[in-house]
Design an enzyme around this catalytic site. Sequence first.
Site, short mmCIF file in Angstrom:
data_model
loop_
_atom_site.label_atom_id
_atom_site.label_comp_id
_atom_site.label_asym_id
_atom_site.label_seq_id
_atom_site.Cartn_x
_atom_site.Cartn_y
_atom_site.Cartn_z
N HIS A 23 -20.80 -6.75 -9.91
CA HIS A 23 -22.20 -6.32 -10.06
C HIS A 23 -22.84 -6.93 -11.30
CE1 HIS A 23 -22.26 -3.17 -6.87
NE2 HIS A 23 -20.97 -3.35 -7.00
N ASP A 120 -29.58 -2.23 -9.65
CA ASP A 120 -28.43 -2.60 -8.83
C ASP A 120 -28.40 -1.74 -7.57
OD1 ASP A 120 -25.45 -3.87 -9.55
OD2 ASP A 120 -25.40 -2.20 -8.15
N THR A 143 -26.07 -6.87 -4.15
CA THR A 143 -25.06 -7.78 -4.72
C THR A 143 -24.09 -8.33 -3.67
OG1 THR A 143 -23.78 -5.82 -5.28
CG2 THR A 143 -25.13 -6.77 -7.02
N HIS A 360 -10.77 -13.25 -1.32
CA HIS A 360 -10.99 -11.93 -0.70
C HIS A 360 -12.40 -11.84 -0.10
CE1 HIS A 360 -13.09 -11.63 -4.43
NE2 HIS A 360 -13.27 -10.33 -4.40
N ASN A 364 -19.84 -12.80 -4.62
CA ASN A 364 -20.07 -13.81 -5.68
C ASN A 364 -19.12 -14.99 -5.50
OD1 ASN A 364 -22.04 -12.37 -7.47
ND2 ASN A 364 -20.40 -10.85 -7.40
N GLU A 368 -20.24 -18.83 -4.94
CA GLU A 368 -19.76 -19.86 -5.88
C GLU A 368 -19.03 -20.99 -5.11
OE1 GLU A 368 -17.46 -17.44 -8.57
OE2 GLU A 368 -19.27 -16.41 -9.24
N1 UDP Z 1 -14.16 -14.00 -11.76
C1 UDP Z 1 -13.84 -14.92 -12.71
N2 UDP Z 1 -12.55 -15.00 -13.13
C2 UDP Z 1 -11.55 -14.22 -12.63
C3 UDP Z 1 -11.90 -13.28 -11.62
C4 UDP Z 1 -13.21 -13.20 -11.20
O1 UDP Z 1 -14.70 -15.67 -13.21
O2 UDP Z 1 -10.41 -14.34 -13.07
C5 UDP Z 1 -15.59 -13.86 -11.37
C6 UDP Z 1 -15.92 -14.57 -10.08
O3 UDP Z 1 -16.22 -15.92 -10.33
C7 UDP Z 1 -17.10 -13.75 -9.58
C8 UDP Z 1 -16.81 -12.35 -10.08
O4 UDP Z 1 -15.90 -12.48 -11.15
O5 UDP Z 1 -18.30 -14.22 -10.17
C9 UDP Z 1 -16.18 -11.47 -9.03
O6 UDP Z 1 -17.12 -11.10 -8.07
P1 UDP Z 1 -16.78 -11.10 -6.52
O7 UDP Z 1 -18.01 -10.60 -5.84
O8 UDP Z 1 -16.28 -12.41 -6.07
O9 UDP Z 1 -15.58 -10.10 -6.32
P2 UDP Z 1 -15.20 -8.65 -6.96
O10 UDP Z 1 -14.48 -8.93 -8.21
O11 UDP Z 1 -16.46 -7.87 -7.14
O12 UDP Z 1 -14.30 -8.06 -5.92
#
Ligand code: UDP
Length: 469
Positions: A23, A120, A143, A360, A364, A368
């Site tokens: 988020h 949010d 989000t 998963h 985000n 990316e």
């Molecule tokens: N992320 C990162 N490094 C890590 C783990 C996660 O930069 O070791 C970042 C990833 O690039 C993304 C965010 O954390 O921007 C995770 O958001 P996402 O929606 O993918 O998954 P969530 O963690 O919410 O399950």
Amino acid sequence: MSPEKMSDEDVHVAIFPSAGMGHLVPNLRLAALLVNRHCQVTLITAQPTVSLAESKLLSRFHSAFPQVTFLPFHLLPLDASAANSEDPFFLRFEAIRRSSHLLPSLLASVSPPLSAFVCDVALISPVLSVTESLRLPLFILFTSSATMFSFFSSIPRFIPSISGLDFVEIPGVSTIPRSSIPPPLLLPNNVFANILLEDSPKLPKSCGILVNSFEALELNALQALNSGKVVKELPPVFPVGPFVPCEFEKNEREEQMNSSPLKWLNDQSPGSIVYVSFGSRLSMSREQVREIGNGLLKTEFKFLWVVKDKKVDKEEEDDLEEVVGMELIKSLQSKGLVVKQWVDQSDILSHNSVGGFVSHCGWNSVVEAAWHGVPILGWPQIGDQKINAEVVEKSGWGMWKKTWGWSGQNLVKGEEIGDAIDEMMKNEALKVKAGEMKEAARKAVAGGGGGSSEIAVQKLIDAWKKTNH
Ligand code: UDP
């Protein structure tokens, strides 16, 4: 002042993220985008944060954007037993919601007056009652995917009959099978489900929805949402994505460390590495972690694997050997890089040695990967992730295994994981489509007024000029 005479500098927006990196990251990228468009931004940050990663990111954002006003929002203690969950992030959502009556006194000091309040998705109902009383236009940052938003906004229609539904039909978007419905919605009295149930009917009272998506990725969903096919009374949905990874996210100190995955990636050949990571907040059983290790031994490809076995990272952690197993880790280290630390995911995905991503499908991560043109093997674990994985597969730059189930449902064996990785890494069609998605993502944010995201952002700013107090 009339809206025509106002410039973007006159627009002042408050942004209020909820808990967790999934988020915080998109909220901060939105804040950066608006600052770069010369808008004034006030950031309301719930204190304390759940994870160390969140507080570190906030302080880097603070240093990078001193012109942003920070308003720390000190939460009231939450009686966790009343919230009926053990998930620290859901509990924090609830704590922020239950403290939201403190917002008006916090906002009293804000100057100049706000043009709009962006909250949010996890905070809609409580914030709406505040913004209504202050006569502030409320916009919501969703989000996850636009497809997930179409599901979320349809909740009042399908929830009364959910126990007997084999699928949920979203007009103009997709048919979502029961097996892809976020599991909390099928549980009685779950804190996360209660938030969705309380908030979805309130959506028509907001002035607009911002999604981190773009037309080439989710054209059907965006068109259906904005033509009233999904829910007639919805406010406009602005596809302001893809949010672009920003400089402030880089942790230079960690990058300089010898264990930096980037240094290792520099020595690998183009497109040869599969990157394996399940986001910021997922914990898997030790058994499943070890099967992933077995799968990585089986695949023909070298890998960069980010291991995570706790929902929230603590200072004192079990080490890699303990989580993965001493023997397995030794064999793995001869074939790839295994780390158990926060990595800069955007830098990894941008590296030309990375040819595929086992993800998963947190939204985000999906956006990316689209931004960097990296094909995905989706392994959705919780919540919205199957719906997101289906978006990727439908648009042709990724695949996912529907039989693998939700986190903890089945033990997926290493053999199957290794085979699926080979299938994804060798699929040339996925690579071509991922390359096209990258090009489309970049076009969406291209300056000069032509990109779909550019147009959506300008429309929003123009709308905010009209609402200026
Ligand atoms: N992320 C990162 N490094 C890590 C783990 C996660 O930069 O070791 C970042 C990833 O690039 C993304 C965010 O954390 O921007 C995770 O958001 P996402 O929606 O993918 O998954 P969530 O963690 O919410 O399950």
